[in-house]
Design an enzyme around this catalytic site. Structure first.
Site, PDB file in Angstrom:
ATOM      1  N   ARG A   1      -3.584   3.527   2.982  1.00 60.02           N
ATOM      2  CA  ARG A   1      -4.366   2.702   3.689  1.00 60.02           C
ATOM      3  C   ARG A   1      -5.906   2.596   3.472  1.00 60.02           C
ATOM      4  O   ARG A   1      -6.391   1.454   3.728  1.00 60.02           O
ATOM      5  CB  ARG A   1      -4.248   3.479   5.216  1.00 60.02           C
ATOM      6  CG  ARG A   1      -2.959   3.516   5.803  1.00 60.02           C
ATOM      7  CD  ARG A   1      -2.715   4.471   7.001  1.00 60.02           C
ATOM      8  NE  ARG A   1      -3.987   4.374   8.036  1.00 60.02           N
ATOM      9  CZ  ARG A   1      -4.160   5.126   8.713  1.00 60.02           C
ATOM     10  NH1 ARG A   1      -3.687   6.531   8.573  1.00 60.02           N
ATOM     11  NH2 ARG A   1      -5.232   4.977   9.788  1.00 60.02           N
TER      12      ARG A   1
ATOM     13  N   ARG B   1       5.021  13.114   3.999  1.00 59.04           N
ATOM     14  CA  ARG B   1       4.478  13.430   5.429  1.00 59.04           C
ATOM     15  C   ARG B   1       4.035  11.918   5.744  1.00 59.04           C
ATOM     16  O   ARG B   1       2.669  11.705   5.561  1.00 59.04           O
ATOM     17  CB  ARG B   1       3.805  14.612   5.724  1.00 59.04           C
ATOM     18  CG  ARG B   1       4.556  15.889   5.772  1.00 59.04           C
ATOM     19  CD  ARG B   1       3.666  16.894   5.928  1.00 59.04           C
ATOM     20  NE  ARG B   1       3.963  18.081   5.461  1.00 59.04           N
ATOM     21  CZ  ARG B   1       3.457  19.199   5.829  1.00 59.04           C
ATOM     22  NH1 ARG B   1       2.345  19.207   6.539  1.00 59.04           N
ATOM     23  NH2 ARG B   1       3.673  20.493   5.106  1.00 59.04           N
TER      24      ARG B   1
ATOM     25  N   ASP C   1       1.466   9.513   8.373  1.00 59.55           N
ATOM     26  CA  ASP C   1       0.798   9.842   9.516  1.00 59.55           C
ATOM     27  C   ASP C   1       1.225   9.213  10.819  1.00 59.55           C
ATOM     28  O   ASP C   1       2.062   8.486  10.828  1.00 59.55           O
ATOM     29  CB  ASP C   1      -0.767   9.258   9.348  1.00 59.55           C
ATOM     30  CG  ASP C   1      -1.254   9.943   8.164  1.00 59.55           C
ATOM     31  OD1 ASP C   1      -0.920  11.161   7.744  1.00 59.55           O
ATOM     32  OD2 ASP C   1      -2.268   9.383   7.323  1.00 59.55           O
TER      33      ASP C   1
END
Length: 270
Positions: A205, A54, A56
């Site tokens: 990230r 999934r 973001d």
């Protein structure tokens, strides 16, 4: 009702989506894909959609994978035209590139052996090229690829990445990073490639954000690896912007190993 499992290879520009997963009153990749499938197969058709990872809000994909279970008779009727029909119904910023029948033992999420991401950073004084502004961030300080490479080496292997993750209740933050390297492409853009068995939320990230502080000289190359001793998310780590990140590939074992891989992954993630 007899069903068939289909693997869908998907790409999308994440700029216009609130991530992959369906959310009320928000535009998501899964939402537009299920809407298109519903128009083709019937809104009352029972099917599930499982994704490899999934992403973001704002994160892109060129190599996302998901699976869907459709009634076998629906697939038999539309096998030769489903890909083209989806192309006509999907928005221009999301595409299904391939549809492949797979055994029921295939699980897009749990059968995967790795996910590979790239993160693009332009440290030129003028910033990112306008045509790449959606998938490349601008960085105001020059980056040293040598320093980035040394720091990345200290983060590979199997570790508890709690300092770099948004913790979920009852979920492990132990992961195995098999590849983390940096390069400078001919166009001058600095690109990080990160590959692991799986990632927890915001992990890539966060890793990139920590290393950018090394690459521009604000932190020592050994600093990111010292955070691996933490048991909670580190407030010292800045999460890099979403739009520089792209999921480029998901790997799977041979067909006969789909089930065993899924079982092993479920045990690891428990």
């Amino acid at each position: 009702m007899r069903s068939i499992r289909l693997r869908l290879d998907v790409s999308y520009d994440g700029a216009g989506f609130s991530g992959w997963a369906i959310q009320p009153e928000r535009r998501t990749v899964a939402g537009v894909l299920l809407e298109a499938l519903g128009r083709l197969a019937g809104v009352d058709t029972p099917y599930g959609l499982t994704v490899a990872g999934r992403t973001d809000a704002g994160v892109h994909a060129s190599g996302q994978v998901c699976h869907v279970d459709l009634p076998a008779d629906t697939w038999e009727q539309m096998e030769s035209s489903l890909l083209r029909r989806l192309g006509a119904l999907m928005p221009p910023d999301a595409r299904v590139k391939a549809i492949t029948p797979v055994p029921d033992s295939f699980d897009a999420r749990f059968s995967a052996t790795y996910r590979r991401y790239e993160y693009r950073v332009a440290d030129t004084v003028w910033g990112p090229e306008p045509l790449r502004r959606h998938d490349t961030i601008g960085w105001v300080r020059p980056l040293d690829v040598g320093r980035l490479t040394v720091a990345a080496a200290g983060l590979t292997g199997e570790h508890d990445y709690a300092a770099y993750c948004k913790r979920k209740e009852h979920a492990t933050t132990v992961r195995a990073i098999t590849r983390f390297d940096w390069r400078r492409d001919p166009d001058g853009v600095v690109v990080a490639t990160v590959e692991a068995d799986a990632f927890c939320q915001s992990m890539v990230r966060s890793l990139v954000g920590a290393l950018l502080a090394v690459g521009d000289g604000r932190r020592d190359p050994g600093w990111p690896s010292t955070l691996l001793t933490r048991t909670e998310r580190s407030s010292e780590v800045t999460v890099a912007p979403a739009h520089g990140l792209t999921l480029i590939a998901v790997g799977y074992p041979a067909e006969e190993a789909y089930a065993s891989r899924a079982e092993a992954t479920r045990r690891l993630r428990a």
